[in-house]
Design a protein around this motif. Structure first.
Motif, PDB file in Angstrom:
ATOM      1  N   LEU A  23     -32.482  -4.750 -33.548  1.00  9.24           N
ATOM      2  CA  LEU A  23     -31.042  -4.483 -33.464  1.00  9.24           C
ATOM      3  C   LEU A  23     -30.528  -4.012 -34.816  1.00  9.24           C
ATOM      4  O   LEU A  23     -30.737  -4.657 -35.847  1.00  9.24           O
ATOM      5  CB  LEU A  23     -30.303  -5.759 -33.048  1.00  9.24           C
ATOM      6  N   LEU A  24     -29.850  -2.882 -34.814  1.00  3.81           N
ATOM      7  CA  LEU A  24     -29.300  -2.322 -36.049  1.00  3.81           C
ATOM      8  C   LEU A  24     -27.801  -2.539 -36.154  1.00  3.81           C
ATOM      9  O   LEU A  24     -27.273  -2.752 -37.235  1.00  3.81           O
ATOM     10  CB  LEU A  24     -29.599  -0.819 -36.120  1.00  3.81           C
ATOM     11  N   LEU A  25     -27.137  -2.453 -35.025  1.00 11.90           N
ATOM     12  CA  LEU A  25     -25.679  -2.509 -35.031  1.00 11.90           C
ATOM     13  C   LEU A  25     -25.194  -2.921 -33.647  1.00 11.90           C
ATOM     14  O   LEU A  25     -25.668  -2.391 -32.654  1.00 11.90           O
ATOM     15  CB  LEU A  25     -25.141  -1.114 -35.385  1.00 11.90           C
ATOM     16  N   GLN A  26     -24.270  -3.850 -33.627  1.00 11.31           N
ATOM     17  CA  GLN A  26     -23.696  -4.284 -32.345  1.00 11.31           C
ATOM     18  C   GLN A  26     -22.198  -4.408 -32.507  1.00 11.31           C
ATOM     19  O   GLN A  26     -21.722  -5.157 -33.365  1.00 11.31           O
ATOM     20  CB  GLN A  26     -24.300  -5.633 -31.940  1.00 11.31           C
ATOM     21  N   CYS A  30     -20.587  -0.450 -28.626  1.00 12.75           N
ATOM     22  CA  CYS A  30     -21.890   0.202 -28.702  1.00 12.75           C
ATOM     23  C   CYS A  30     -22.925  -0.704 -29.349  1.00 12.75           C
ATOM     24  O   CYS A  30     -22.593  -1.640 -30.076  1.00 12.75           O
ATOM     25  CB  CYS A  30     -21.805   1.539 -29.443  1.00 12.75           C
ATOM     26  N   ARG A  31     -24.189  -0.420 -29.038  1.00 11.87           N
ATOM     27  CA  ARG A  31     -25.300  -1.151 -29.631  1.00 11.87           C
ATOM     28  C   ARG A  31     -26.347  -0.139 -30.070  1.00 11.87           C
ATOM     29  O   ARG A  31     -26.743   0.730 -29.287  1.00 11.87           O
ATOM     30  CB  ARG A  31     -25.907  -2.114 -28.611  1.00 11.87           C
ATOM     31  N   LEU A  32     -26.742  -0.263 -31.333  1.00 12.38           N
ATOM     32  CA  LEU A  32     -27.729   0.661 -31.891  1.00 12.38           C
ATOM     33  C   LEU A  32     -28.999  -0.114 -32.157  1.00 12.38           C
ATOM     34  O   LEU A  32     -28.966  -1.174 -32.790  1.00 12.38           O
ATOM     35  CB  LEU A  32     -27.178   1.262 -33.191  1.00 12.38           C
ATOM     36  N   GLU A  33     -30.127   0.408 -31.697  1.00 14.34           N
ATOM     37  CA  GLU A  33     -31.380  -0.302 -31.907  1.00 14.34           C
ATOM     38  C   GLU A  33     -32.523   0.664 -32.166  1.00 14.34           C
ATOM     39  O   GLU A  33     -32.513   1.808 -31.715  1.00 14.34           O
ATOM     40  CB  GLU A  33     -31.709  -1.205 -30.715  1.00 14.34           C
ATOM     41  N   ARG A  34     -33.493   0.171 -32.930  1.00 12.48           N
ATOM     42  CA  ARG A  34     -34.750   0.898 -33.097  1.00 12.48           C
ATOM     43  C   ARG A  34     -35.745   0.320 -32.107  1.00 12.48           C
ATOM     44  O   ARG A  34     -35.803  -0.896 -31.922  1.00 12.48           O
ATOM     45  CB  ARG A  34     -35.296   0.717 -34.513  1.00 12.48           C
ATOM     46  N   ILE A  35     -36.508   1.202 -31.498  1.00  8.42           N
ATOM     47  CA  ILE A  35     -37.546   0.772 -30.568  1.00  8.42           C
ATOM     48  C   ILE A  35     -38.874   1.340 -31.054  1.00  8.42           C
ATOM     49  O   ILE A  35     -38.966   2.527 -31.366  1.00  8.42           O
ATOM     50  CB  ILE A  35     -37.259   1.268 -29.133  1.00  8.42           C
ATOM     51  N   VAL A  36     -39.877   0.475 -31.166  1.00 11.73           N
ATOM     52  CA  VAL A  36     -41.218   0.911 -31.549  1.00 11.73           C
ATOM     53  C   VAL A  36     -42.135   0.764 -30.346  1.00 11.73           C
ATOM     54  O   VAL A  36     -42.257  -0.330 -29.774  1.00 11.73           O
ATOM     55  CB  VAL A  36     -41.764   0.090 -32.733  1.00 11.73           C
ATOM     56  N   SER A  37     -42.754   1.871 -29.954  1.00 17.85           N
ATOM     57  CA  SER A  37     -43.686   1.881 -28.823  1.00 17.85           C
ATOM     58  C   SER A  37     -45.036   2.367 -29.332  1.00 17.85           C
ATOM     59  O   SER A  37     -45.119   3.419 -29.966  1.00 17.85           O
ATOM     60  CB  SER A  37     -43.199   2.842 -27.728  1.00 17.85           C
ATOM     61  N   TRP A 103     -38.195   5.187 -31.770  1.00 18.41           N
ATOM     62  CA  TRP A 103     -36.970   5.666 -31.125  1.00 18.41           C
ATOM     63  C   TRP A 103     -35.753   5.068 -31.823  1.00 18.41           C
ATOM     64  O   TRP A 103     -35.800   3.943 -32.328  1.00 18.41           O
ATOM     65  CB  TRP A 103     -36.886   5.186 -29.680  1.00 18.41           C
ATOM     66  N   LEU A 104     -34.667   5.794 -31.766  1.00 22.97           N
ATOM     67  CA  LEU A 104     -33.360   5.248 -32.125  1.00 22.97           C
ATOM     68  C   LEU A 104     -32.478   5.406 -30.899  1.00 22.97           C
ATOM     69  O   LEU A 104     -32.274   6.524 -30.410  1.00 22.97           O
ATOM     70  CB  LEU A 104     -32.775   6.014 -33.325  1.00 22.97           C
ATOM     71  N   ALA A 105     -31.981   4.281 -30.393  1.00 22.39           N
ATOM     72  CA  ALA A 105     -31.231   4.299 -29.143  1.00 22.39           C
ATOM     73  C   ALA A 105     -29.818   3.775 -29.374  1.00 22.39           C
ATOM     74  O   ALA A 105     -29.623   2.730 -29.979  1.00 22.39           O
ATOM     75  CB  ALA A 105     -31.929   3.461 -28.080  1.00 22.39           C
ATOM     76  N   LEU A 106     -28.844   4.538 -28.880  1.00 19.74           N
ATOM     77  CA  LEU A 106     -27.450   4.122 -28.951  1.00 19.74           C
ATOM     78  C   LEU A 106     -26.957   3.875 -27.534  1.00 19.74           C
ATOM     79  O   LEU A 106     -26.893   4.798 -26.714  1.00 19.74           O
ATOM     80  CB  LEU A 106     -26.605   5.223 -29.618  1.00 19.74           C
ATOM     81  N   HIS A 107     -26.628   2.623 -27.259  1.00 15.83           N
ATOM     82  CA  HIS A 107     -26.098   2.255 -25.952  1.00 15.83           C
ATOM     83  C   HIS A 107     -24.579   2.208 -26.051  1.00 15.83           C
ATOM     84  O   HIS A 107     -24.035   1.602 -26.980  1.00 15.83           O
ATOM     85  CB  HIS A 107     -26.637   0.889 -25.523  1.00 15.83           C
ATOM     86  N   VAL A 108     -23.934   2.863 -25.100  1.00 10.10           N
ATOM     87  CA  VAL A 108     -22.478   2.990 -25.160  1.00 10.10           C
ATOM     88  C   VAL A 108     -21.882   2.379 -23.904  1.00 10.10           C
ATOM     89  O   VAL A 108     -22.359   2.624 -22.796  1.00 10.10           O
ATOM     90  CB  VAL A 108     -22.066   4.477 -25.257  1.00 10.10           C
ATOM     91  N   TYR A 109     -20.856   1.590 -24.110  1.00  8.24           N
ATOM     92  CA  TYR A 109     -20.189   0.934 -22.986  1.00  8.24           C
ATOM     93  C   TYR A 109     -18.773   1.476 -22.849  1.00  8.24           C
ATOM     94  O   TYR A 109     -18.076   1.643 -23.849  1.00  8.24           O
ATOM     95  CB  TYR A 109     -20.146  -0.575 -23.208  1.00  8.24           C
TER      96      TYR A 109
END
Lengths: 112, 112
Positions: A23-26, A30-37, A103-109
């Motif tokens: 988690l980078l930012l909440q 919005c919520r910003l997260e890095r995902i490693v796959s 990945w860098l993912a931004l979730h928006v509500y």
């Protein structure tokens, strides 16, 4: 990892049993997260069906993204971004091992 | 550039008179943009003093970021991110020419 500064390409393990979410930012909206796959994929037959919108960019590695409403798989390279509206079903068919997919993912509500 | 998909590292011009801002996403609560800097810097003596919070990552190139409340300049490399709270005065001292500096900036309003 939710800190004032850092590096999105650093701190990547050699292997992972499950994908890693940092988690980078909440905020309320919005919520910003890095995902490693590292070779991870969505389990066979499963789809993501999310309540919120997502903007996602691949920063490193390769990934194959499939939408349920498309015939062909999208091959993502570094810098490629995709807007995924809520409830647009999708799955990750494949991610690279070397280098790992970051990945860098931004979730928006509640998009206005 | 505000489109459903694309590549953040593509479409970079050879030179720019002024920094280039490409809007990626705008909602009521956040704005996501790509910024391309090719040797640009904040004009001497000027500081950014923003009403909203900003999360920013350097995707390519190099940049030097200075905060008014810090003695030393921060050298940013690809993947480096920084959280800049509203009204924390800062300036960009330098950005690389080759390769150009590519930033991804998330502006957040009304953090919950």
């Amino acid at each position: 990892m939710s800190s004032e500064s850092g590096n999105l390409l650093a701190g990547i393990p050699a292997s992972l049993v499950a994908e890693q979410f940092d988690l980078l930012l909440q905020t309320g909206a919005c919520r910003l997260e890095r995902i490693v796959s590292i070779g991870h994929a969505t389990p066979p037959g499963e789809w993501y069906d999310q309540d919120g919108d997502e903007w996602v960019v691949l920063l490193q590695g390769q990934a194959e993204l499939r939408f349920a409403d498309e015939d062909t798989v999208r091959l993502l390279e570094p810098g490629d971004y995709v807007w995924i509206p809520a409830h647009r079903r999708h799955r990750v068919e494949r991610t690279s091992h070397n280098p790992p997919a970051i990945w860098l993912a931004l979730h928006v509500y509640g998009v206005g």
